[in-house]
Design an enzyme around this catalytic site. Sequence first.
Site, PDB file in Angstrom:
ATOM      1  N   MET A  38      -7.430  -2.121  17.245  1.00 46.68           N
ATOM      2  CA  MET A  38      -8.947  -1.931  17.275  1.00 46.68           C
ATOM      3  C   MET A  38      -9.757  -2.993  17.943  1.00 46.68           C
ATOM      4  O   MET A  38     -10.649  -2.577  18.648  1.00 46.68           O
ATOM      5  CB  MET A  38      -9.364  -1.392  16.010  1.00 46.68           C
ATOM      6  CG  MET A  38      -8.783  -0.294  15.289  1.00 46.68           C
ATOM      7  SD  MET A  38      -8.630   1.054  16.499  1.00 46.68           S
ATOM      8  CE  MET A  38      -6.989   1.771  15.857  1.00 46.68           C
ATOM      9  N   GLY A  92      -3.676   3.440  14.069  1.00 45.92           N
ATOM     10  CA  GLY A  92      -4.295   3.204  12.623  1.00 45.92           C
ATOM     11  C   GLY A  92      -3.961   4.098  11.801  1.00 45.92           C
ATOM     12  O   GLY A  92      -4.025   4.371  10.732  1.00 45.92           O
ATOM     13  N   GLN A  93      -3.591   5.424  12.355  1.00 44.44           N
ATOM     14  CA  GLN A  93      -3.271   6.733  11.602  1.00 44.44           C
ATOM     15  C   GLN A  93      -2.009   7.055  11.700  1.00 44.44           C
ATOM     16  O   GLN A  93      -1.437   7.152  12.643  1.00 44.44           O
ATOM     17  CB  GLN A  93      -4.226   7.488  11.846  1.00 44.44           C
ATOM     18  CG  GLN A  93      -5.749   7.512  11.620  1.00 44.44           C
ATOM     19  CD  GLN A  93      -6.637   8.521  11.770  1.00 44.44           C
ATOM     20  OE1 GLN A  93      -6.865   9.269  10.868  1.00 44.44           O
ATOM     21  NE2 GLN A  93      -7.518   8.541  12.877  1.00 44.44           N
ATOM     22  N   LYS A 119       0.743  -1.010   0.032  1.00 41.81           N
ATOM     23  CA  LYS A 119       0.084  -0.085  -0.027  1.00 41.81           C
ATOM     24  C   LYS A 119       0.986   1.218   0.092  1.00 41.81           C
ATOM     25  O   LYS A 119       0.723   2.161  -0.609  1.00 41.81           O
ATOM     26  CB  LYS A 119      -1.011  -0.152   1.384  1.00 41.81           C
ATOM     27  CG  LYS A 119      -2.018   0.934   1.322  1.00 41.81           C
ATOM     28  CD  LYS A 119      -3.010   0.592   2.266  1.00 41.81           C
ATOM     29  CE  LYS A 119      -2.629  -0.034   3.415  1.00 41.81           C
ATOM     30  NZ  LYS A 119      -3.562  -0.678   4.175  1.00 41.81           N
ATOM     31  N   CYS A 148     -10.646   5.574  17.355  1.00 39.39           N
ATOM     32  CA  CYS A 148      -9.678   4.345  17.166  1.00 39.39           C
ATOM     33  C   CYS A 148      -8.851   4.172  18.103  1.00 39.39           C
ATOM     34  O   CYS A 148      -8.222   3.059  18.437  1.00 39.39           O
ATOM     35  CB  CYS A 148      -8.759   4.580  15.866  1.00 39.39           C
ATOM     36  SG  CYS A 148      -7.495   6.009  15.600  1.00 39.39           S
ATOM     37  N   MET A 149      -8.187   5.094  19.168  1.00 41.32           N
ATOM     38  CA  MET A 149      -7.248   4.698  20.070  1.00 41.32           C
ATOM     39  C   MET A 149      -7.615   5.434  21.437  1.00 41.32           C
ATOM     40  O   MET A 149      -6.485   5.450  22.301  1.00 41.32           O
ATOM     41  CB  MET A 149      -5.803   4.914  19.583  1.00 41.32           C
ATOM     42  CG  MET A 149      -5.612   6.294  18.599  1.00 41.32           C
ATOM     43  SD  MET A 149      -4.918   7.782  19.395  1.00 41.32           S
ATOM     44  CE  MET A 149      -6.399   8.536  20.343  1.00 41.32           C
TER      45      MET A 149
END
Lengths: 90, 749
Positions: free
Chosen positions: B344, B381-382, B87, B176-177
């Site tokens: 997650m 996740g980011q 990716k 998310c966190m």
Amino acid sequence: MIIAGILVTVKEEKKAEIKDVLSSFAEVTIYEVEETDRIVLVLEAKSRKELKNFVEREIASLAGVINAAPAYTNSELDILNSKEDELILN
Amino acid sequence: MKLSRRDFLKSAAAAATIMAAGCTPRGKRRDEVQTVQDIEEVDRWEKGVCRFCGTGCGAMVGVKDGKVVAVKGSEDNPVNEGLFCVKGSLLPAYLYGEDRLTKPLIRRDGELQEAEWDEAMDLIANKFEEIIDEHGADALGFYGSGQCNASEAYAYNKLYKGAIGTNNVEGNPRTCMASAVGGYVTTFGKDEPMGIYADFEEADVFFIIGSNTAEAHPVLFNRIVKHKRENPDVKVIVADPRLTRTGEIADYYLTFKPGNDLALMNSMAYVIINEGLTDEQFIEDHTNFNSDGEDMSYEEFKEFIADYAPEDVADLVGIEAEEIYEVARLFADPDKETTSLWCMGINQRVRGVWANNLIHNLHLLTGKICRPGSTPFSLTGQPSACGSIREVGALSHLLPAHRVVDNEQHRQEIAEIWGIDPDRIQPEPGLHTISLFDATYTGDIKALFVMCTNPGHTLPNLQRYREGMERTFLIVSDIYPNRTTELADVVLPAATWVEKEGIYGNAERRTQHIAKAIDPPGEAKPDLEIVVDLAHRLGYQDLFPYEGPADVWAEYRQTTLGTGMDLAPYERYKQEHGLLWPVVDGQETKRRFVADYDPYVEEGVDFYGHPDGRAIIFARPHTPPEEPPTEEYPYTLTTGRVVEHWHTSTMTGRIPQLKRAFPEHYVEVNPEDAEKLGVNEGDMLKIISRRGEITLPTKIKGRAEPRPGLLFVPMHDEEKLINFVTIDAYDPGSKQPEYKLCAVRVEKA
């Protein structure tokens, strides 16, 4: 067309065998290196799917492969519509 | 030597890979490779960071004719050492989708129509002033992103909390966190991990729970794979109700019943205590015990944990008691170093904070913490959820450098740096994400600014909140049309990634600079310029004198000094491949809370986030999901990521190769359930929850397999929004929604 450089880390004793398998693919060019546990190859893929499938199915699944990871990609032929056959060196 | 453009690019790819790997070329192509090393295939290379997941891979960006055409891993970046995932390796393509937003848009007569910047910004500023006059500052809200860079987040946080005077600043990291934050803060008194990625190469045991690392964090997964293959004694425990690709390297795979992982981890703690696998000296020296806010003794904790004998919880957890014994013994083996990883599956839960606490418990009981190879490590996740939200303090209860709004001293410290009266910062937290969007529905939020994120796709129980966004005055700054811009009153075209300069902070406390490599398309602007422009139009020129991200950073850095989260001057990040905070006396910190590494610790281990320097082992009872399966809704639905796509596919969906690789989403069904339901591969299945429904093709033997009773749907599809089905119940501490579990029934469509 995506041109990707991929580093494959292998068990030393399996390198020759793995290299032979990978060399049989038309879209793969092997670049020889001195290191006995590494194979550097260039993959010419028409799509991400080809790239992904190749890395996961054709490389990572081979017995003796420790890891396969892209290190470089070039999408110039798609993004700039460069001419593939233009001579850089003559 | 004759070389066509195509052959030249192949040699360049080989040369770059050989260099990244530190190899020496030989054989018939050696000359070719060495020749091309002297010829640049691009006009220039700029230093950046991948802008997908939270790993923070170093990326060198190749620019030719003003466009990004190549990308390679930075070989001297310790995160990825020159390598990428597939990716990340396709990053350039996402910049060049045909539908990039290049002009501001204003909704007129129900249609979004092109407008000038001045017109759009005046409209926003006038609307804000009107709302503040009529309804007060708390009628405004902001929803940002872990993809904004730190200067952008700092600026919007200051605009709202320090200038406008509302704490209604939220961001997608809440979803998310936030539970990971809650876990670190409650257990250790300080947010973010003590360890770093380099611990992976020192670990003997990995405990991976609630994380499909193979697909969500492929470069980190490759590091684990490589480490394990080079060290066959390394063991991997994976705990997940869905058998995923991460399980391909697992020595133990615990496919527990969804929502019962608190019982599983308490049961592991039971085994560790009852078999004498604890580190009693560490417990004595460095921990306290707590239950529901009250101190408790070690003996009382043992009484609490006595309810979790493996034999007593095996049915609940859905795995054999002996498996729990085995993994607990392995985790606690005194001769091994153990690293835990989670994401997650742990965080997106109504008891996500507790689940985080229980992972920390295992490390504290065994003393496997603050030393090489032993650490609890939350994956994010980011790309800058840590650097731009947790550290900048861009959530409704936070202020910069891990401060909180309900602490008077913290407000005073920040007000002094911001140059405002401390009373300007409200002492109460603003609305958290679900409340914020609920307030758009109820009409309490009159205007909402959404930046670099797509809540029209991502919020759980989506129907209500999409209606809310339609009711409010909605401003969206983004790079492509998406399911949120379609609801907006004003859309602002944003620059992205290397079209602007900025700083990201990854999951291991590494702060990294991204250089501007190219100009943004059309009239698109960096979000920092948009925020500063809005601040000026609202009359706050004196508070926003910045000419660029470096100016903002200089001010932000002042908020961090002496806090334990000390950041370095901007110029250092431009020159280096990231620094691990705290950066004190010019030195980064590889391991926190332990002497010889952490400059804030003089001797031994000191969890200085708590006044007595002790971490807390919490008694957290098993708690079921908000919506367990019932007779009417007998299945559990979970959602997640696949390797080809990222978040709402706004970016990856524009990469034709990725779109082709993963064109259609599906519902993954266990083969036993498929037989029971009478469905075959590809049959359409309607998934119905108490909130909504969706119809998707059935996938029976795909890349993963959920345990019986569990269904999995990838979260990326822009057309078929799975979040019409998911639940918006949230953790009472972290306010993070329970995306991972809700009850559904299914019908053959």
